[in-house]
Design a protein around this motif. Structure first.
Motif, PDB file in Angstrom:
ATOM      1  N   LEU A  79     -64.331  11.459   8.815  1.00  0.00           N
ATOM      2  CA  LEU A  79     -63.333  11.099   7.576  1.00  0.00           C
ATOM      3  C   LEU A  79     -61.510  11.274   8.707  1.00  0.00           C
ATOM      4  N   PRO A  80     -60.917  10.744   7.864  1.00  0.00           N
ATOM      5  CA  PRO A  80     -59.684  10.731   8.088  1.00  0.00           C
ATOM      6  C   PRO A  80     -58.952  12.253   7.349  1.00  0.00           C
ATOM      7  N   ASP A  81     -59.338  13.054   6.847  1.00  0.00           N
ATOM      8  CA  ASP A  81     -58.509  14.331   6.929  1.00  0.00           C
ATOM      9  C   ASP A  81     -59.307  15.388   7.687  1.00  0.00           C
ATOM     10  N   THR A  82     -60.218  15.216   8.158  1.00  0.00           N
ATOM     11  CA  THR A  82     -61.091  15.445   9.630  1.00  0.00           C
ATOM     12  C   THR A  82     -59.539  17.071  10.796  1.00  0.00           C
ATOM     13  N   GLU A  83     -59.849  17.364  11.114  1.00  0.00           N
ATOM     14  CA  GLU A  83     -58.666  18.391  11.915  1.00  0.00           C
ATOM     15  C   GLU A  83     -59.162  17.524  13.182  1.00  0.00           C
ATOM     16  N   PRO A  84     -58.346  17.027  14.135  1.00  0.00           N
ATOM     17  CA  PRO A  84     -58.629  17.398  15.832  1.00  0.00           C
ATOM     18  C   PRO A  84     -58.512  18.618  15.957  1.00  0.00           C
ATOM     19  N   ARG A  85     -60.381  17.937  16.965  1.00  0.00           N
ATOM     20  CA  ARG A  85     -61.169  19.433  17.513  1.00  0.00           C
ATOM     21  C   ARG A  85     -60.796  18.620  19.038  1.00  0.00           C
ATOM     22  N   ALA A  86     -60.176  17.911  19.876  1.00  0.00           N
ATOM     23  CA  ALA A  86     -60.202  17.834  21.372  1.00  0.00           C
ATOM     24  C   ALA A  86     -58.978  16.715  21.174  1.00  0.00           C
ATOM     25  N   ARG A  87     -58.858  16.491  22.673  1.00  0.00           N
ATOM     26  CA  ARG A  87     -57.370  16.152  22.571  1.00  0.00           C
ATOM     27  C   ARG A  87     -57.423  15.255  24.011  1.00  0.00           C
ATOM     28  N   ILE A  88     -57.519  13.480  23.648  1.00  0.00           N
ATOM     29  CA  ILE A  88     -57.560  12.718  24.937  1.00  0.00           C
ATOM     30  C   ILE A  88     -56.322  12.277  25.700  1.00  0.00           C
ATOM     31  N   GLY A  89     -56.476  13.193  26.902  1.00  0.00           N
ATOM     32  CA  GLY A  89     -54.380  12.170  27.237  1.00  0.00           C
ATOM     33  C   GLY A  89     -54.947  11.775  28.438  1.00  0.00           C
ATOM     34  N   PRO A  90     -53.641  11.633  28.973  1.00  0.00           N
ATOM     35  CA  PRO A  90     -53.263  10.742  30.392  1.00  0.00           C
ATOM     36  C   PRO A  90     -53.872  10.533  31.652  1.00  0.00           C
ATOM     37  N   GLY A  91     -55.428   9.577  31.253  1.00  0.00           N
ATOM     38  CA  GLY A  91     -56.408   9.463  32.455  1.00  0.00           C
ATOM     39  C   GLY A  91     -57.456  10.374  32.373  1.00  0.00           C
ATOM     40  N   GLY A  92     -57.709  10.217  30.973  1.00  0.00           N
ATOM     41  CA  GLY A  92     -59.028  10.477  30.174  1.00  0.00           C
ATOM     42  C   GLY A  92     -59.393  12.194  30.434  1.00  0.00           C
ATOM     43  N   THR A  93     -58.398  12.858  30.458  1.00  0.00           N
ATOM     44  CA  THR A  93     -58.614  14.125  30.663  1.00  0.00           C
ATOM     45  C   THR A  93     -58.496  14.527  28.740  1.00  0.00           C
ATOM     46  N   CYS A  94     -59.987  15.237  29.089  1.00  0.00           N
ATOM     47  CA  CYS A  94     -60.803  16.286  27.570  1.00  0.00           C
ATOM     48  C   CYS A  94     -59.991  18.057  27.253  1.00  0.00           C
ATOM     49  N   THR A  95     -58.305  18.258  25.992  1.00  0.00           N
ATOM     50  CA  THR A  95     -58.886  19.977  26.158  1.00  0.00           C
ATOM     51  C   THR A  95     -59.124  19.726  24.510  1.00  0.00           C
ATOM     52  N   THR A  96     -58.876  20.522  23.733  1.00  0.00           N
ATOM     53  CA  THR A  96     -58.711  21.319  22.880  1.00  0.00           C
ATOM     54  C   THR A  96     -57.092  21.126  22.621  1.00  0.00           C
ATOM     55  N   LEU A  97     -57.147  21.770  21.715  1.00  0.00           N
ATOM     56  CA  LEU A  97     -55.099  21.150  21.036  1.00  0.00           C
ATOM     57  C   LEU A  97     -54.757  22.051  21.675  1.00  0.00           C
ATOM     58  N   HIS A  98     -54.848  23.175  22.793  1.00  0.00           N
ATOM     59  CA  HIS A  98     -54.245  23.880  23.009  1.00  0.00           C
ATOM     60  C   HIS A  98     -54.776  23.948  24.703  1.00  0.00           C
ATOM     61  N   GLY A  99     -54.830  23.129  25.103  1.00  0.00           N
ATOM     62  CA  GLY A  99     -54.696  22.362  26.509  1.00  0.00           C
ATOM     63  C   GLY A  99     -56.267  23.324  26.951  1.00  0.00           C
ATOM     64  N   GLU A 100     -56.861  23.134  26.331  1.00  0.00           N
ATOM     65  CA  GLU A 100     -58.339  24.156  26.807  1.00  0.00           C
ATOM     66  C   GLU A 100     -59.298  23.267  27.704  1.00  0.00           C
ATOM     67  N   PRO A 101     -59.536  23.130  28.690  1.00  0.00           N
ATOM     68  CA  PRO A 101     -60.472  22.094  29.305  1.00  0.00           C
ATOM     69  C   PRO A 101     -62.101  21.999  28.200  1.00  0.00           C
ATOM     70  N   LEU A 102     -62.165  20.251  27.836  1.00  0.00           N
ATOM     71  CA  LEU A 102     -63.438  20.397  27.583  1.00  0.00           C
ATOM     72  C   LEU A 102     -64.725  19.687  27.813  1.00  0.00           C
ATOM     73  N   SER A 103     -64.051  18.383  29.174  1.00  0.00           N
ATOM     74  CA  SER A 103     -64.985  17.892  29.426  1.00  0.00           C
ATOM     75  C   SER A 103     -66.104  17.879  29.598  1.00  0.00           C
ATOM     76  N   GLN A 104     -66.249  19.270  30.639  1.00  0.00           N
ATOM     77  CA  GLN A 104     -67.321  19.838  31.276  1.00  0.00           C
ATOM     78  C   GLN A 104     -68.192  20.463  30.019  1.00  0.00           C
ATOM     79  N   SER A 105     -68.072  20.511  28.675  1.00  0.00           N
ATOM     80  CA  SER A 105     -68.285  21.455  27.380  1.00  0.00           C
ATOM     81  C   SER A 105     -69.253  20.055  27.160  1.00  0.00           C
ATOM     82  N   MET A 106     -68.320  19.179  27.079  1.00  0.00           N
ATOM     83  CA  MET A 106     -68.684  17.958  25.922  1.00  0.00           C
ATOM     84  C   MET A 106     -69.105  16.715  26.945  1.00  0.00           C
ATOM     85  N   ASP A 107     -69.880  16.973  28.001  1.00  0.00           N
ATOM     86  CA  ASP A 107     -70.545  16.081  28.847  1.00  0.00           C
ATOM     87  C   ASP A 107     -71.689  15.991  28.551  1.00  0.00           C
TER      88      ASP A 107
END
Length: 314
Positions: A79-107
């Protein structure tokens, strides 16, 4: 090569970032990878794309495709107003908005990622990681977000990519790169040919029997010692007639277009090959490396050597 093919033959996809995103609401992903181009295709459920501030969110349903042009960030969510819970950075890195890694937990398996293996929404994502210079004319002509509704008639390419994306076989990355290329080419052709489309001048000019032929000659043979007279002879019109018609349709004279194309081809060769500056100069029609370097620096702001090292604009 025509100018549209130049987007993908300039570089083409090479080891593109490809995945199937499987999500169950609520979900929201902030995309901040600064990639030049990303293509998304919904195969199940719904997804909203929320561009930069001031732009209305867009809903994607099954079969719909979207092309996002970087480097501006955007959000994909349930939905347009759902707050982001993950961030995709350069190179496809996946973290929380606070920088905690998420790649393994969401694999969720081979090229599959998300918050639920049986989630109700599936989005195919293909991201081009390179910013080739030949594609610059086309990228500049695209809006930040391009959306193509399927009208309930999804084509065969998304289904084929969906079938191949989770396979892990020899040469699979090459297969996926080529499928992504086909999906993007089809999307761009559809976008530029739609009624009322504001296609760039050079794209419209490709459909002209005279100017289109001239453009292809210049693009296919940049090293040829072209003159307006020689180009007119190959297209079967007068020199003055070609110059006038070319300038009207393309927006610049033939030789000015040729110079820009030569330097665009040269920029790719400098970044993607080990050819010497002199060899690059000859490949794009300059008899002397000095003349080429002077022209390149005038347009790019840096010398060919510095550009190869990563200097200048991307």
């Amino acid at each position: 090569m025509d100018a549209l093919a130049g987007l993908l033959d300039g570089p083409r996809a090479r080891g593109a970032f490809l995945l199937r995103m499987v999500m169950e609401p609520p979900w929201s992903v902030r995309i901040e990878d600064r990639a030049p181009l990303c293509l998304m295709s919904v195969t199940a459920g719904e997804a909203w794309i929320v561009p930069a501030a001031g732009t209305e969110p867009v809903l994607l349903r099954p079969g719909d495709r979207a092309v996002a042009r970087g480097p501006e960030p955007y959000t994909v969510a349930d939905l347009p107003d759902t707050e982001p819970r993950a961030r995709i950075g350069p190179g496809g890195t996946c973290t929380t908005l606070h920088g905690e890694p998420l790649s393994q937990s969401m694999d969720l398996g081979v090229r599959t990622w998300g918050n639920a293996p049986d989630g109700s929404t599936t989005v195919l994502v293909g991201t081009y990681l390179l910013d080739g210079e030949i594609s610059g004319r086309l990228l500049d002509a695209l809006p930040p977000l391009l959306v193509l509704p399927s009208g309930g008639r999804p084509g065969p390419l998304p289904a084929l990519l969906d079938d191949e994306i989770a396979r892990d076989e020899p040469g699979q990355s090459v297969v996926l790169d080529r499928l992504l290329d086909l999906l993007l080419i089809d999307a761009l052709r559809t976008w530029f040919s739609r009624p009322g489309a504001e296609a760039p001048a050079w794209y419209r000019a490709l459909g002209d029997p005279v100017v289109g032929q001239a453009l292809r000659l210049l693009q296919n043979e940049p090293a040829h010692p072209w003159t307006v007279a020689a180009l007119a002879g190959r297209t079967g019109v007068s020199r003055a007639g070609l110059a006038r018609r070319f300038t009207e349709l393309v927006g610049e004279p033939p030789m000015a277009y040729l110079t820009g194309w030569r330097l665009a081809v040269a920029a790719d060769l400098l970044r993607e090959t080990d050819a010497t500056v002199e060899a690059v100069a000859h490949k794009v029609g300059y008899s002397q490396a000095f003349a080429f370097s002077t022209a390149f620096k005038r347009v790019r702001g840096v010398s060919p050597q510095d550009y190869r090292k990563g200097g200048g604009l991307p």
